[in-house]
Design a protein around this motif. Structure first.
Motif, mmCIF file in Angstrom:
data_model
loop_
_atom_site.group_PDB
_atom_site.id
_atom_site.type_symbol
_atom_site.label_atom_id
_atom_site.label_comp_id
_atom_site.label_asym_id
_atom_site.label_seq_id
_atom_site.Cartn_x
_atom_site.Cartn_y
_atom_site.Cartn_z
ATOM 1 N N ALA A 122 39.771 33.639 46.541
ATOM 2 C CA ALA A 122 38.628 32.667 46.089
ATOM 3 C C ALA A 122 37.877 31.300 47.319
ATOM 4 N N CYS A 123 39.251 30.898 47.369
ATOM 5 C CA CYS A 123 38.586 29.574 47.649
ATOM 6 C C CYS A 123 38.957 29.741 49.339
ATOM 7 N N ASP A 124 38.807 30.658 49.763
ATOM 8 C CA ASP A 124 38.185 30.692 51.529
ATOM 9 C C ASP A 124 37.394 30.695 51.762
ATOM 10 N N PRO A 125 36.891 30.359 52.730
ATOM 11 C CA PRO A 125 35.156 30.595 53.274
ATOM 12 C C PRO A 125 34.845 31.844 53.592
ATOM 13 N N PRO A 126 32.892 32.320 53.381
ATOM 14 C CA PRO A 126 32.810 32.335 53.122
ATOM 15 C C PRO A 126 32.803 33.910 53.605
ATOM 16 N N SER A 127 32.935 35.308 53.235
ATOM 17 C CA SER A 127 32.705 35.979 55.150
ATOM 18 C C SER A 127 31.500 38.050 53.883
ATOM 19 N N GLN A 128 31.577 39.031 54.538
ATOM 20 C CA GLN A 128 31.147 39.489 54.253
ATOM 21 C C GLN A 128 30.757 39.865 52.848
ATOM 22 N N TYR A 129 32.121 40.092 51.745
ATOM 23 C CA TYR A 129 32.727 40.529 51.004
ATOM 24 C C TYR A 129 33.060 39.419 49.964
ATOM 25 N N HIS A 130 32.535 37.982 50.568
ATOM 26 C CA HIS A 130 32.490 36.639 49.964
ATOM 27 C C HIS A 130 31.637 35.662 49.932
ATOM 28 N N ARG A 131 30.438 36.226 49.154
ATOM 29 C CA ARG A 131 29.506 35.010 49.590
ATOM 30 C C ARG A 131 29.664 33.915 49.440
ATOM 31 N N TYR A 132 30.102 32.839 47.806
ATOM 32 C CA TYR A 132 30.791 32.023 48.100
ATOM 33 C C TYR A 132 31.865 31.034 48.011
ATOM 34 N N ARG A 133 32.259 29.827 48.439
ATOM 35 C CA ARG A 133 33.335 29.486 47.926
ATOM 36 C C ARG A 133 33.578 29.027 46.836
ATOM 37 N N PHE A 134 34.579 29.313 46.113
ATOM 38 C CA PHE A 134 35.959 28.581 44.926
ATOM 39 C C PHE A 134 36.448 27.790 45.607
ATOM 40 N N SER A 135 36.134 26.267 44.699
ATOM 41 C CA SER A 135 37.131 25.084 45.057
ATOM 42 C C SER A 135 37.720 24.954 43.767
ATOM 43 N N LEU A 136 39.199 24.190 43.410
ATOM 44 C CA LEU A 136 39.401 23.517 42.509
ATOM 45 C C LEU A 136 38.717 22.190 42.638
ATOM 46 N N VAL A 137 39.335 21.618 41.586
ATOM 47 C CA VAL A 137 38.918 20.129 40.883
ATOM 48 C C VAL A 137 40.305 19.555 40.955
ATOM 49 N N PRO A 138 41.029 17.777 41.498
ATOM 50 C CA PRO A 138 41.683 17.616 41.474
ATOM 51 C C PRO A 138 41.309 17.060 39.554
ATOM 52 N N VAL A 139 42.597 17.027 38.867
ATOM 53 C CA VAL A 139 42.337 16.984 37.498
ATOM 54 C C VAL A 139 44.293 15.918 37.261
ATOM 55 N N TYR A 140 43.944 15.052 36.848
ATOM 56 C CA TYR A 140 44.979 13.811 36.808
ATOM 57 C C TYR A 140 45.380 14.086 34.820
ATOM 58 N N ASN A 141 46.513 13.162 35.037
ATOM 59 C CA ASN A 141 46.987 12.779 33.647
ATOM 60 C C ASN A 141 46.072 11.674 33.731
ATOM 61 N N CYS A 142 45.841 10.967 32.373
ATOM 62 C CA CYS A 142 44.853 10.111 31.390
ATOM 63 C C CYS A 142 45.508 9.202 31.771
ATOM 64 N N ASP A 143 46.116 8.202 32.719
ATOM 65 C CA ASP A 143 46.755 7.684 32.562
ATOM 66 C C ASP A 143 46.368 6.157 33.183
ATOM 67 N N GLN A 144 46.231 5.230 33.995
ATOM 68 C CA GLN A 144 46.003 4.425 34.546
ATOM 69 C C GLN A 144 45.836 4.734 35.606
ATOM 70 N N LEU A 145 46.432 5.200 36.422
ATOM 71 C CA LEU A 145 46.471 5.564 37.417
ATOM 72 C C LEU A 145 45.814 6.591 37.683
ATOM 73 N N GLY A 146 45.884 7.516 37.157
ATOM 74 C CA GLY A 146 44.975 8.811 37.141
ATOM 75 C C GLY A 146 43.480 8.669 37.492
ATOM 76 N N LEU A 147 43.183 7.866 36.013
ATOM 77 C CA LEU A 147 41.722 7.398 35.803
ATOM 78 C C LEU A 147 41.105 6.495 36.863
ATOM 79 N N SER A 148 41.684 5.902 38.051
ATOM 80 C CA SER A 148 41.484 5.174 38.827
ATOM 81 C C SER A 148 41.541 6.318 39.945
ATOM 82 N N ALA A 149 41.690 7.231 39.802
ATOM 83 C CA ALA A 149 42.124 8.244 41.338
ATOM 84 C C ALA A 149 40.529 9.516 40.326
ATOM 85 N N ALA A 150 40.469 9.464 39.909
ATOM 86 C CA ALA A 150 39.623 10.712 39.262
ATOM 87 C C ALA A 150 38.443 9.164 39.720
ATOM 88 N N TYR A 151 37.828 8.064 39.112
ATOM 89 C CA TYR A 151 36.686 7.324 38.840
ATOM 90 C C TYR A 151 36.722 6.506 40.808
#
Length: 268
Positions: A223-252
């Protein structure tokens, strides 16, 4: 009299309304998980009891034991109704489908106070700008629905049972439901959560398990591959971080392949 003399001492309550509602919600989810585990244990113990050899007898004590076992294995009506709703959701049409999906999305609220154990018990990620929606794949097709239940797209996808092609595998009755945000600028569905996968409900699972399952299963389907005949839209994951100082900085302030629209916090 000086202005500061008119001030009255104000003490903030120990627990805010948002914190209280948050704790009640977590307690309710934990109780639902315990109920599901207890029902599974009762079912397993009953199956073992029925399969084990035991002498036939008509004495009253043994009859009472059998009655008690049968009572313990009766399913919870509310849990059964919830499971039926999930199983039949992909088959609903028209106004019934709009009403059902409009009640399913978990809507976030503004974080007005910092939860206890924020760094240990919470995840954070940058929310993609776009339309929040459910994506359902079943019976060889894929449908996305907005927060009000109306249909956004109807398309083939590489999700399980999401397209009618010869490479499709699995039961025709299986279904998957993803919580997504459609990013219009690159025509991509960014998956922020997983609700059901191949008919297995993750409603009562922890966010930690859901994110692990999402990262391990979505890439396997293509599902994360580029669109094709049997796959019209691409799906992608969102980077998830632990909610510490480094994670908040990376997310923001960290780089992301989409336009950011605030931060989302998930309790583990």
């Amino acid at each position: 009299m000086a202005p500061h003399d008119l001030r009255r001492p104000f003490k903030r309550p120990a627990i805010s309304d948002q914190q209280r509602r948050r704790e009640l919600s977590l307690q309710r989810q934990a109780q639902n998980r315990r109920d599901a585990q207890q029902h599974a244990r009762c079912l397993a113990s009953t199956l073992i009891y029925l399969q084990s050899p035991h002498p036939e007898s008509t004495s009253e004590p043994q009859v009472e034991v059998e009655d008690e076992v049968e009572l313990e294995t009766e399913p919870d009506p509310e849990a059964l109704a919830s499971e039926i709703d999930i199983r039949q959701a992909s088959k609903l049409r028209g106004s019934q489908a709009r009403k059902w999906f409009a009640r399913q999305l978990m809507l976030p609220e503004w974080m007005i106070d910092v939860p206890d154990q924020l760094a240990q018990d919470w995840y954070v990620f940058a929310r993609p700008a776009g339309k929040r929606c459910f994506v359902v794949s079943t019976n060889g097709t894929t449908v996305s629905r907005l927060r009000n239940g109306s249909r956004l797209h109807h398309f083939p996808s590489a999700l399980p049972n999401g397209a009618r092609n010869r490479d499709a595998s699995g039961s025709a009755q299986s279904y998957s439901i993803l919580d997504c945000i459609f990013h219009e600028s690159d025509h991509t569905y960014y998956v922020v959560d997983m609700v059901c996968w191949r008919g297995y409900s993750l409603y009562e699972c922890t966010a930690e398990f859901r994110f692990f399952w999402l990262n391990s299963k979505l890439s396997e389907t293509g599902a994360c591959d580029p669109p094709s005949q049997y796959h019209r839209y691409r799906f992608s994951l969102v980077p998830v971080y632990n909610c510490d100082q480094l994670g908040l900085s990376a997310a923001y302030s960290g780089e992301a392949p989409y336009v950011k629209d605030g931060l989302l916090f998930y309790n583990k």
